[in-house]
Enzyme design. Structure first.
Site, PDB file in Angstrom:
ATOM      1  CD  GLU A   6      35.872  42.630  30.660  1.00 48.22           C
ATOM      2  OE1 GLU A   6      36.983  42.987  30.992  1.00 48.22           O
ATOM      3  OE2 GLU A   6      35.588  42.249  29.514  1.00 48.22           O
ATOM      4  CB  CYS A  12      38.946  41.002  36.571  1.00 48.23           C
ATOM      5  SG  CYS A  12      39.250  40.615  34.845  1.00 48.23           S
ATOM      6  CG  HIS A  50      42.151  38.433  38.981  1.00 52.93           C
ATOM      7  ND1 HIS A  50      40.952  37.924  38.574  1.00 52.93           N
ATOM      8  CD2 HIS A  50      42.769  38.912  37.859  1.00 52.93           C
ATOM      9  CE1 HIS A  50      40.835  38.108  37.253  1.00 52.93           C
ATOM     10  NE2 HIS A  50      41.920  38.695  36.802  1.00 52.93           N
TER      11      HIS A  50
END
Ligand SMILES: [Zn+2]
Lengths: 133, 350
Positions: free
Chosen positions: B80, B112, B239
């Site tokens: 990103e 992400c 994550h």
């Protein structure tokens, strides 16, 4: 990015991955690549070759005033590096403790931004070196 | 079937502690650090960006894979923080590792999780009969994540990346990907508009309906498909927007601390966004033995999760990196907030 864009673009191989050449006649490596072998002249047979990614510091200096585009990076080190095939080049030394930057220190190639002056212009990437831990 | 034949991680050398950031904004650093379970974060140097870190991670992956750059038929870069709004990072990476010109390449964006979406694309391309010439594909997750000064995100938004190369030759695969599953909805928990410098987030909304819902959705869906339960896995990695969420989600899914510890990297380097789960997985692969089973689940705001069931092969031992991910974390240098502001160009006049 200074200079003309086509000129810089033709050097991507050299800047990104140390593309040089090698004289098969006298076994001399050249970086940047040369059109004619310095020693053999027209008798030399030059072939494209990537330079090794590691070398040794031959001499170095600490710069406290940088050229345009490098003002924010000072102080920084530049060094003449002899690669493992004896070819020599000039490069900025990054990510290395000051005390470790010495003549004879082993260094390795890393990929970094070389210049990024104009926020709307192209970014120049290329090689720098760091001390091998 | 496609599997992982090489992986590489890059984490920049600079570190700033959560306490140092808190000092500048007159907040309680110790409490924040404890609350987030993040001690410090990795910060890209002045001359590094998502592209240079992608190249470094890619070079390590190619070296471990034992192939040459030019053998790669696909390169995807998920981020990103791509250096250009228009002009692919992937083509620069391809050129820098000698993969050009015979390959397909593209940049991906899904907050992400773009790097794990790229892993799925590479698996499919490698397994597909067409194009026949495409033998290997590489996906990279890389970010120089930025938090607005004095925003909660500033304590965790870090820099780093990881690259994974997929291939299908049995003798080259160090870990088979047994299956993959994804869970995606339109959830406005975090975004950055074109031309906006910093992302915005929806505060508390980033927890339950966003991270937890999608990670759990993908993890449960994945485990049902392969008929496995938490106890059947040797390792799990989720994550890691901070050091707390992955521990909480692991508990909710019945995974133990022992199963997730090896992949828990955010407490030491911060949230590397697209790199986060991929770096955690690399750390697990550093340690895993033949036949170990791993559940890996990414999360990208916006929102979605990609889950993978991975089983290591006998090749994992002989392909081990000389330097593990955790050893790479130790190569660090602390910087103060002023240096950090310079590195990440937070000063407007620069
Ligand atoms: Zn010659």
């Amino acid at each position: 990015m200074n200079g003309s864009l086509p000129l810089i673009w033709r050097k991507f191989g050299e800047r990104y991955d140390l593309d040089g050449n090698f004289c098969e006649t006298c076994k001399t490596a050249y970086f940047p690549a040369r059109a004619v072998c310095q020693k053999c002249r027209r008798k030399g047979k030059l072939v494209a070759q990537k330079m090794p990614k590691t070398g040794t510091i031959i001499s170095f200096t600490e710069l406290s005033a940088g050229p345009a585009g490098f003002e924010h990076e000072v102080p920084y080190f530049i060094a003449i590096i002899e690669l493992e095939n004896k070819a020599r080049l000039l490069s900025q030394i990054v990510d290395s403790e000051k005390e470790k930057i010495k003549i004879g220190t082993k260094v390795e190639k890393v990929f970094r931004k070389i210049s990024d002056i104009d926020p709307e212009g192209p970014i120049a990437y290329g090689y720098k070196f760091k001390v091998v831990d | 079937m496609a599997g992982i034949i090489g992986y590489g991680v890059y984490v920049p050398k600079n570190r700033i502690t959560v306490e140092e950031i808190a000092r500048v904004w007159k907040k309680d650093g110790k409490a924040i650090s404890k609350g987030l379970n993040v001690k410090e974060k990795a910060v890209a140097a002045y001359d590094e960006d998502a592209c240079t870190m992608a190249v470094e991670a890619a070079r390590r992956a190619v070296s471990q894979a034992g192939i040459e750059g030019k053998q790669l038929g696909a390169i995807y870069v998920g981020s990103e923080s791509h250096p250009y709004a228009v002009k692919p990072t992937a083509s620069i990476v391809a050129d820098a590792i000698g993969a050009s010109p015979e390959l397909t390449a593209a940049d991906l964006e899904f907050a992400c999780k773009a790097g794990t979406a790229g892993m799925q694309m590479c698996m499919a391309l490698v397994d597909s009969p067409v194009p026949e010439w495409l033998e290997y594909g590489m996906s990279i997750g890389t970010d120089t994540a930025q938090g607005r000064p004095n925003d909660a995100l500033e304590f965790t938004a870090a820099s780093g990346g990881a690259a994974y190369i997929m291939g299908k030759k049995k003798e080259e695969i160090l870990a088979n990907i047994l299956d993959t599953y994804s869970y995606t909805t339109d959830t406005p928990d975090f975004w950055r508009r074109q031309h906006a410098e910093f992302p915005r987030h929806a505060g508390r909304f980033t927890g339950e309906p966003a991270y937890f819902k999608h990670v759990i959705g993908a993890a449960k869906g994945m485990m049902e498909r392969v008929k496995m339960q938490a106890k059947d896995f040797d390792y799990a990695v989720f994550h890691q927007p901070n050091g707390k969420f992955p521990i909480k989600v692991a508990k909710m899914l019945d995974f133990s601390m022992e199963q997730i510890e090896q992949g828990l990297t955010t407490p030491f380097i911060g949230n590397t966004y697209s790199g986060s789960m991929m770096i955690g997985l690399a750390s697990i692969l550093d340690k895993a033995k033949k036949g170990d089973k791993i559940l890996a689940v990414s999360y990208g705001s916006g929102a979605g999760s990609d889950a993978f069931v991975i089983e290591t092969t006998e090749n994992i031992e002989k392909k081990r990196h000389k330097k593990s991910v955790f050893e790479m974390f130790e190569e660090k240098e602390y910087i103060d907030y002023a240096e950090y502001a310079k590195c990440r160009k937070k000063l407007k006049s620069m």
